[in-house]
Design a protein around this motif. Structure first.
Motif, PDB file in Angstrom:
ATOM      1  N   UNK A  93       0.836  -1.208   0.000  1.00  0.00           N
ATOM      2  CA  UNK A  93       0.000   0.000   0.000  1.00  0.00           C
ATOM      3  C   UNK A  93       0.870   1.256   0.000  1.00  0.00           C
ATOM      4  N   UNK A  94       1.973   1.214   0.737  1.00  0.00           N
ATOM      5  CA  UNK A  94       2.895   2.359   0.771  1.00  0.00           C
ATOM      6  C   UNK A  94       3.580   2.541  -0.583  1.00  0.00           C
ATOM      7  N   UNK A  95       3.995   1.448  -1.201  1.00  0.00           N
ATOM      8  CA  UNK A  95       4.622   1.533  -2.527  1.00  0.00           C
ATOM      9  C   UNK A  95       3.638   2.140  -3.517  1.00  0.00           C
ATOM     10  N   UNK A  96       2.389   1.677  -3.489  1.00  0.00           N
ATOM     11  CA  UNK A  96       1.362   2.213  -4.386  1.00  0.00           C
ATOM     12  C   UNK A  96       1.217   3.727  -4.183  1.00  0.00           C
ATOM     13  N   UNK A  97       1.138   4.145  -2.919  1.00  0.00           N
ATOM     14  CA  UNK A  97       0.983   5.568  -2.603  1.00  0.00           C
ATOM     15  C   UNK A  97       2.150   6.391  -3.158  1.00  0.00           C
ATOM     16  N   UNK A  98       3.370   5.905  -2.943  1.00  0.00           N
ATOM     17  CA  UNK A  98       4.557   6.624  -3.410  1.00  0.00           C
ATOM     18  C   UNK A  98       4.633   6.660  -4.936  1.00  0.00           C
ATOM     19  N   UNK A  99       4.319   5.551  -5.589  1.00  0.00           N
ATOM     20  CA  UNK A  99       4.337   5.507  -7.059  1.00  0.00           C
ATOM     21  C   UNK A  99       3.299   6.468  -7.630  1.00  0.00           C
ATOM     22  N   UNK A 100       2.110   6.435  -7.072  1.00  0.00           N
ATOM     23  CA  UNK A 100       1.044   7.291  -7.589  1.00  0.00           C
ATOM     24  C   UNK A 100       1.395   8.761  -7.403  1.00  0.00           C
ATOM     25  N   UNK A 101       1.975   9.106  -6.243  1.00  0.00           N
ATOM     26  CA  UNK A 101       2.380  10.493  -6.016  1.00  0.00           C
ATOM     27  C   UNK A 101       3.466  10.904  -7.013  1.00  0.00           C
ATOM     28  N   UNK A 102       4.416  10.022  -7.269  1.00  0.00           N
ATOM     29  CA  UNK A 102       5.467  10.322  -8.250  1.00  0.00           C
ATOM     30  C   UNK A 102       4.866  10.578  -9.625  1.00  0.00           C
ATOM     31  N   UNK A 103       3.948   9.721 -10.030  1.00  0.00           N
ATOM     32  CA  UNK A 103       3.310   9.901 -11.342  1.00  0.00           C
ATOM     33  C   UNK A 103       2.532  11.214 -11.405  1.00  0.00           C
TER      34      UNK A 103
END
Length: 188
Positions: A93-103
């Motif tokens: 869930x944290x990886x998803x959050x960080x990836x989405x914020x980067x995008x």
């Protein structure tokens, strides 16, 4: 921290959270110190250490400041080096959050299909697929939802492949003449 008057010759920076101002020089010194702390040390940091640093930096910098975004990218990469047995649902869930914020953030300043986007989408696709697997195996989602999420992960991979396809390599013969599809067919 935001500039209080960006058009001024020597603008001061104001922290909206702590309600204080510092000079442009002090701001630059602070960001250089943070950058040195991030990348000057040669020791390998754990994900927990990087998360602690991120929390500390966000006390002084906007969460989407370039140094915070670089550290978030480092956190994603650190997760990608772990084995699947070492990553749990909360981590995904944290990886998803960080990836989405980067995008979202980097997509505003560097739109289109740059290479960084391919890397982030690849990390997001792997995360989404593994998160679906963990949630299915844990009985949190039914099989049809699992299959749909795996399918959506593959769509993310397709989008990532567009990024790398934008790289054009122009090859030439030894005499400097460009190598094209037509000349390749003629030489075969």
């Amino acid at each position: 921290m935001l500039m209080d008057n960006p058009l001024a010759d020597d603008p001061s920076w104001e922290c909206k959270v702590h309600k204080f101002k510092i000079s442009q020089t002090a701001y630059l010194e602070m960001t250089l110190a943070i950058k040195d702390h991030l990348y000057g040390e040669r020791e390998v940091k754990t994900i927990q250490d990087m998360e602690k640093d991120l929390k500390m930096y966000q006390e002084y910098l906007h969460p989407q400041h370039h140094l915070c975004m670089l550290l978030k990218r480092d956190i994603i990469k650190a997760y990608s080096r772990l084995g699947l047995k070492d990553v749990d649902r909360q981590d995904f869930l944290r990886i998803r959050e960080l990836c989405q914020e980067s995008l979202d953030v980097l997509g505003l300043v560097d739109p289109g299909y740059p290479i960084w986007k391919a890397d982030t989408l690849k990390d997001l696709a792997a995360c989404e697929m593994n998160l679906a697997r963990v949630e299915f195996e844990g009985g949190l989602i039914p099989r049809p939802e699992f299959l749909e999420r795996v399918k959506n992960s593959m769509k993310i991979v397709e989008e990532a492949s567009k990024c790398k396809s934008n790289v054009t390599i122009k090859r030439k013969f030894d005499n400097g003449e460009p190598l094209t599809e037509e000349t390749t067919k003629l030489n075969n």
